[in-house]
Design a protein around this motif. Structure first.
Motif, PDB file in Angstrom:
ATOM      1  N   UNK A  96     -28.677 -62.077 -66.171  1.00  0.00           N
ATOM      2  CA  UNK A  96     -29.736 -61.289 -66.056  1.00  0.00           C
ATOM      3  C   UNK A  96     -29.893 -60.584 -64.739  1.00  0.00           C
ATOM      4  N   UNK A  97     -29.626 -61.412 -63.591  1.00  0.00           N
ATOM      5  CA  UNK A  97     -30.011 -60.595 -62.201  1.00  0.00           C
ATOM      6  C   UNK A  97     -29.019 -59.414 -62.313  1.00  0.00           C
ATOM      7  N   UNK A  98     -27.694 -59.316 -62.685  1.00  0.00           N
ATOM      8  CA  UNK A  98     -27.064 -58.212 -62.523  1.00  0.00           C
ATOM      9  C   UNK A  98     -27.459 -57.248 -63.381  1.00  0.00           C
ATOM     10  N   UNK A  99     -27.909 -57.430 -64.908  1.00  0.00           N
ATOM     11  CA  UNK A  99     -28.490 -56.423 -65.575  1.00  0.00           C
ATOM     12  C   UNK A  99     -29.552 -55.624 -64.921  1.00  0.00           C
ATOM     13  N   UNK A 100     -30.479 -56.764 -64.455  1.00  0.00           N
ATOM     14  CA  UNK A 100     -31.982 -55.860 -63.750  1.00  0.00           C
ATOM     15  C   UNK A 100     -31.512 -55.336 -62.582  1.00  0.00           C
TER      16      UNK A 100
END
Length: 235
Positions: A96-100
């Motif tokens: 999630x954090x790398x995608x956002x």
């Protein structure tokens, strides 16, 4: 004695993730070509845009590396172990954090371009707001994955994931709609100019619509599959 995961358990839990990683690696190959083409062709772009492209490439590289490591842990390191179907892969929390970290700067960049084209600060502000909410939802999802740890509790990820996905959908749809409307208003009646605008509109609709459809698909699949994950583990 520890329960040995069955083939159906591993297939239904790890199979979709593996297919997703395959597609991600294919798209990463396309990204490498696009990045090379950009730096070769658009040498006159302002420095901050060139740095933004470099940043996005680096983060996408990190994301792809995490994907590969996640599947290696699941299918190789944990082969035949109950951990495969009980616990989230360690690096799932990085998703999630790398995608956002990739999507939010892109959405903010489009918000900036919309402000320049439409001269509307409030439209750009709304897009930036939902992009920022999506960033918060992604960070929240990462924290919850670290806390939850097990597939049986995956439904507890619904709220942060919905904040992340739905705000991203709103931002992407708004970007597409506002760009199309704004560009249509800039038609001049000259064939060459209008043809160029039409090409930009087609590209905007194609990429924006595709992004929105995938984001909507994320919401649908995430909301319908978690229960089956829990059932798989307890079956």
């Amino acid at each position: 004695m520890a329960e040995v995961p069955t083939a159906s358990n591993v297939t239904l839990i790890s199979g979709p993730m593996l297919i997703g990683v395959f597609f991600n690696m294919i798209l990463y190959g396309i990204l490498i070509v696009q990045t090379y083409h950009y730096y070769l062709t658009y040498k006159g772009d302002v420095r901050w845009i060139r740095y933004l492209v470099l940043y996005l490439f680096v983060i996408e590289t990190v994301n792809t590396g995490c994907d590969m490591a996640m599947m290696f842990q699941t299918l190789i390191n944990n082969f035949g172990k109950v951990d495969t179907t009980k616990f989230f892969p360690t690096l799932l929390a990085a998703e999630p954090i790398t995608i956002v970290a990739i999507s939010t700067p892109i959405q903010l960049f489009f918000a900036y371009r919309i402000r320049l084209l439409s001269k509307s600060s409030w439209l750009a502000g709304i897009i930036a707001f939902f992009a920022t909410v999506s960033l918060g939802g992604g960070a929240w999802s990462t924290v919850r994955i670290v806390e939850i740890k097990v597939f049986a509790r995956k439904p507890e990820l619904h709220l942060p994931a919905l904040v992340w996905f739905l705000s991203a959908v709103v931002s992407d749809v708004m970007i597409t709609v506002v760009f199309v409307i704004t560009l249509n208003k800039r038609r001049t009646g000259f064939i060459v100019t209008d043809d160029a605008i039409s090409k930009i509109i087609r590209m905007t609709v194609q990429t924006g619509l595709l992004t929105s459809l995938f984001a909507i698909g994320d919401v649908i699949f995430f909301m319908t599959l978690p229960a089956s994950f829990s059932d798989i583990y307890y079956s």
